[in-house]
Design a protein around this motif. Structure first.
Motif, PDB file in Angstrom:
ATOM      1  N   ALA A   1       0.508  -1.187   0.006  1.00 42.29           N
ATOM      2  CA  ALA A   1       0.018   0.056  -0.005  1.00 42.29           C
ATOM      3  C   ALA A   1       0.924   1.405  -0.054  1.00 42.29           C
ATOM      4  CB  ALA A   1      -0.922   0.112   1.316  1.00 42.29           C
ATOM      5  N   ASN A   2       0.430   2.426  -0.402  1.00 40.70           N
ATOM      6  CA  ASN A   2       0.773   3.558  -0.368  1.00 40.70           C
ATOM      7  C   ASN A   2       0.077   4.255   0.753  1.00 40.70           C
ATOM      8  OD1 ASN A   2       1.630   3.812  -3.889  1.00 40.70           O
ATOM      9  ND2 ASN A   2       3.226   3.939  -2.186  1.00 40.70           N
ATOM     10  N   VAL A   3       0.703   5.323   1.289  1.00 44.05           N
ATOM     11  CA  VAL A   3      -0.136   6.087   2.418  1.00 44.05           C
ATOM     12  C   VAL A   3       0.204   7.399   2.395  1.00 44.05           C
ATOM     13  CG1 VAL A   3      -0.146   6.355   4.984  1.00 44.05           C
ATOM     14  CG2 VAL A   3       0.532   3.916   4.075  1.00 44.05           C
ATOM     15  N   THR A   4      -1.069   8.269   2.230  1.00 47.04           N
ATOM     16  CA  THR A   4      -0.881   9.850   2.272  1.00 47.04           C
ATOM     17  C   THR A   4      -1.468  10.416   3.217  1.00 47.04           C
ATOM     18  OG1 THR A   4      -1.224  11.280   0.449  1.00 47.04           O
ATOM     19  CG2 THR A   4      -2.810   9.682   0.567  1.00 47.04           C
ATOM     20  N   VAL A   5      -1.502  11.632   3.221  1.00 45.73           N
ATOM     21  CA  VAL A   5      -1.870  12.303   4.176  1.00 45.73           C
ATOM     22  C   VAL A   5      -3.543  11.936   4.841  1.00 45.73           C
ATOM     23  CG1 VAL A   5      -2.774  14.851   4.682  1.00 45.73           C
ATOM     24  CG2 VAL A   5      -0.879  14.343   3.003  1.00 45.73           C
ATOM     25  N   PRO A   6      -3.676  12.003   5.863  1.00 44.67           N
ATOM     26  CA  PRO A   6      -2.702  12.370   7.051  1.00 44.67           C
ATOM     27  C   PRO A   6      -2.343  11.279   7.959  1.00 44.67           C
ATOM     28  CG  PRO A   6      -4.899  12.307   7.999  1.00 44.67           C
ATOM     29  CD  PRO A   6      -4.902  11.721   6.556  1.00 44.67           C
ATOM     30  N   PHE A   7      -1.740  10.139   7.334  1.00 45.07           N
ATOM     31  CA  PHE A   7      -1.541   8.850   7.973  1.00 45.07           C
ATOM     32  C   PHE A   7       0.152   8.381   7.934  1.00 45.07           C
ATOM     33  CE2 PHE A   7      -6.058   8.046   6.601  1.00 45.07           C
ATOM     34  CZ  PHE A   7      -6.740   8.179   7.706  1.00 45.07           C
ATOM     35  N   LYS A   8       0.955   9.248   7.307  1.00 45.00           N
ATOM     36  CA  LYS A   8       2.365   8.872   6.985  1.00 45.00           C
ATOM     37  C   LYS A   8       2.829   8.616   8.513  1.00 45.00           C
ATOM     38  CE  LYS A   8       2.853  10.957   2.566  1.00 45.00           C
ATOM     39  NZ  LYS A   8       3.888  11.865   1.598  1.00 45.00           N
ATOM     40  N   GLU A   9       2.588   9.486   9.714  1.00 42.84           N
ATOM     41  CA  GLU A   9       3.333   9.148  10.736  1.00 42.84           C
ATOM     42  C   GLU A   9       2.796   7.745  11.332  1.00 42.84           C
ATOM     43  OE1 GLU A   9       2.734  12.349   9.761  1.00 42.84           O
ATOM     44  OE2 GLU A   9       4.784  13.250   9.736  1.00 42.84           O
ATOM     45  N   GLU A  10       1.441   7.640  11.073  1.00 35.60           N
ATOM     46  CA  GLU A  10       0.670   6.416  11.944  1.00 35.60           C
ATOM     47  C   GLU A  10       1.376   5.139  11.091  1.00 35.60           C
ATOM     48  OE1 GLU A  10      -3.285   6.946  12.238  1.00 35.60           O
ATOM     49  OE2 GLU A  10      -3.525   5.086  13.020  1.00 35.60           O
ATOM     50  N   ALA A  11       1.464   5.420   9.883  1.00 35.78           N
ATOM     51  CA  ALA A  11       1.986   4.330   9.126  1.00 35.78           C
ATOM     52  C   ALA A  11       3.501   3.800   9.521  1.00 35.78           C
ATOM     53  CB  ALA A  11       1.979   4.234   7.450  1.00 35.78           C
ATOM     54  N   PHE A  12       4.304   4.858   9.747  1.00 33.06           N
ATOM     55  CA  PHE A  12       5.701   4.857  10.694  1.00 33.06           C
ATOM     56  C   PHE A  12       5.582   3.842  11.790  1.00 33.06           C
ATOM     57  CE2 PHE A  12       8.972   6.180  13.612  1.00 33.06           C
ATOM     58  CZ  PHE A  12       9.924   6.055  12.759  1.00 33.06           C
ATOM     59  N   ARG A  13       4.485   4.178  12.573  1.00 30.63           N
ATOM     60  CA  ARG A  13       4.187   3.406  13.945  1.00 30.63           C
ATOM     61  C   ARG A  13       3.736   1.954  13.608  1.00 30.63           C
ATOM     62  NH1 ARG A  13       2.532   8.707  15.362  1.00 30.63           N
ATOM     63  NH2 ARG A  13       0.324   8.068  15.081  1.00 30.63           N
ATOM     64  N   LEU A  14       3.009   1.974  12.688  1.00 31.66           N
ATOM     65  CA  LEU A  14       2.399   0.597  12.422  1.00 31.66           C
ATOM     66  C   LEU A  14       3.247  -0.652  12.041  1.00 31.66           C
ATOM     67  CD1 LEU A  14      -0.582  -0.527  12.249  1.00 31.66           C
ATOM     68  CD2 LEU A  14      -0.666   0.165   9.824  1.00 31.66           C
ATOM     69  N   ALA A  15       4.306  -0.043  11.178  1.00 30.30           N
ATOM     70  CA  ALA A  15       5.269  -0.938  10.605  1.00 30.30           C
ATOM     71  C   ALA A  15       5.932  -1.847  11.353  1.00 30.30           C
ATOM     72  CB  ALA A  15       6.149  -0.248   9.609  1.00 30.30           C
ATOM     73  N   SER A  16       6.146  -2.936  11.107  1.00 30.02           N
ATOM     74  CA  SER A  16       6.868  -3.860  12.037  1.00 30.02           C
ATOM     75  C   SER A  16       8.404  -3.676  11.894  1.00 30.02           C
ATOM     76  CB  SER A  16       6.437  -5.231  12.121  1.00 30.02           C
ATOM     77  OG  SER A  16       6.327  -5.765  10.665  1.00 30.02           O
ATOM     78  N   ARG A  17       8.764  -3.474  10.491  1.00 33.84           N
ATOM     79  CA  ARG A  17      10.055  -3.140  10.231  1.00 33.84           C
ATOM     80  C   ARG A  17      10.250  -1.977   9.439  1.00 33.84           C
ATOM     81  NH1 ARG A  17      10.913  -7.559   6.339  1.00 33.84           N
ATOM     82  NH2 ARG A  17       8.716  -7.599   6.643  1.00 33.84           N
ATOM     83  N   LEU A  18      11.263  -1.003   9.598  1.00 35.42           N
ATOM     84  CA  LEU A  18      11.260   0.088   8.744  1.00 35.42           C
ATOM     85  C   LEU A  18      12.624   0.150   8.028  1.00 35.42           C
ATOM     86  CD1 LEU A  18      10.517   2.374  11.570  1.00 35.42           C
ATOM     87  CD2 LEU A  18       9.074   2.178   9.620  1.00 35.42           C
TER      88      LEU A  18
END
Ligand code: ATR
Length: 266
Positions: free
Chosen positions: A59-76
Motif C-alpha cells: 500500500a501507499n499511504v498519504t495525508v494524514p496517515f504517514k506518521e501513523e504508518a511509521f508506527r504501524l510498520a513492524s520493520r522500517l
C-alpha cells in the motif's frame, strides 16, 4: 491470482496514484490492481488490517496517515527511519515493512527530469514539517554545498538541522536572503493559497524553484517566476515516488516519462 495494492488517505478521491500505478502495470505487464481507499481518520490501522486480510500485497499511504504508518510498520527501511514517516508499505509473512520513497522521488524528478544537479549547489528548503523531513536525507546524499532549512517557526527548523547534522543550517524566512541554486517549497502554505514570506533575493535566472504541491500554479511558483527563476511543480515527484514504490513491490522499474507527460496533458 491478481495482486492487490491500494493508496490509503483521507481525503483520497483526488488521488492520482491509481492512474499512475495502473499505467505502470500496463507498461510492465504486471498482473495487479491498484485502488484508492478512504480510511476513517480514527481507523487507519483497521483499514490496513482489513486490506491485508483480503489479500493486499502492499500500500501507499498519504495525508494524514504517514506518521501513523511509521508506527504501524513492524520493520522500517533506513530512509523511512530517518524520515520519521512512511509512504509505502509491503506486506509479507514477517509482517509490515515500512519505506519512504518521497525523497527519492523528489531527487529523481530534480536530477533526471529537470536536469538539476544538486552536488555542489546551494539548496534552500522551506518548511520543517513531515514533508520537509522526508526529503532531507536524500537531498544530503546528493552532496549539496549547503542545505538551509527556513521555517516560520524557527525552532522546528533547528530541530531538523540538529537531527540530520552534516552542516544543515536553520533560519527564519527573514534570514534566507542570499541567492541559491534550488529552492524547494515543502511548507503547507500552497495548500491554503499562501506565499511563505520569502525574500525575492534568493532567486536568480539560474535558480530552480520547486513546489512539492502539484496540480495548480501556487503563489510560491508565481512569485519565483516573477523574480526570474525557473519553476516546477511536484507532479514529477509524485510519479517518481510511485515508480520507486512500484520497483520495491514488483522488482521492475517503470518508464516514468510517458506517465508524467499524460498527467501534464490531463
Ligand atoms: P507536513 O507534514 O505537510 O509537512 P506539518 O507538519 O503540519 O505538515 O508542517 C507544515 C509546514 O508548513 C510547517 O513547516 C509550517 O510552518 P510552522 O512549522 O511554522 O507551522 C509550514 N506552513 C504552514 N502554513 C504556512 C504558511 N501559511 N506560511 C509559511 N509556512 C507555513
Amino acid at each position: 491470482m491478481t495482486d492487490r495494492y491500494a493508496v490509503f488517505g483521507h481525503p483520497i478521491a483526488h488521488s492520482k496514484s491509481p492512474q499512475i500505478h495502473t499505467a505502470f502495470a500496463r507498461q510492465t505487464g504486471q498482473d495487479m490492481t491498484y485502488e484508492a481507499i478512504l480510511a476513517p481518520l480514527d481507523g487507519f490501522a483497521d483499514s490496513i488490517a482489513a486490506f491485508i486480510a483480503a489479500g493486499g500485497c502492499g500500500a501507499n499511504v498519504t495525508v494524514p496517515f504517514k506518521e501513523e504508518a511509521f508506527r504501524l510498520a513492524s520493520r522500517l527501511s533506513p530512509r523511512a527511519q530517518r524520515a520519521g514517516a512512511v509512504n509505502t508499505l509491503s506486506f509479507d509473512a514477517d509482517g509490515i515493512l515500512g519505506d519512504n520513497t518521497d525523497g527519492a522521488g523528489l531527487v529523481a524528478d530534480l536530477t533526471r527530469n529537470l536536469n538539476c544537479t544538486i552536488v555542489g549547489k546551494r539548496v534552500l528548503l522551506l518548511g520543517a514539517g513531515g514533508a520537509a523531513r522526508g526529503v532531507i536525507e536524500p537531498l544530503l546524499d546528493q552532496q549539496p554545498a549547503a542545505l538551509v532549512i527556513a521555517n516560520r517557526t524557527v525552532s522546528r527548523a533547528e530541530e531538523l538541522a540538529e537531527l540530520f547534522g552534516h552542516g544543515v543550517r536553520a533560519c527564519g524566512f527573514d534570514a534566507a536572503d542570499i541567492p541559491v541554486d534550488l529552492v524547494i517549497n515543502a511548507t503547507a502554505a500552497s495548500l491554503a493559497g499562501d506565499l511563505p514570506p520569502l525574500s525575492p533575493r534568493v532567486f536568480t535566472p539560474d535558480t530552480l524553484a520547486y513546489d512539492m504541491m502539484y496540480g495548480r500554479d501556487t503563489p510560491f511558483l508565481d512569485f519565483a517566476r516573477t523574480h526570474g527563476a525557473r519553476t516546477a511543480d511536484g507532479l514529477g515527484m509524485l510519479v517518481e515516488q510511485a515508480a520507486e514504490a512500484f520497483h520495491l513491490w514488483r522488482g521492475v522499474r517503470p518508464d516514468t516519462a510517458p506517465v508524467i507527460a499524460a498527467l501534464h496533458t490531463a
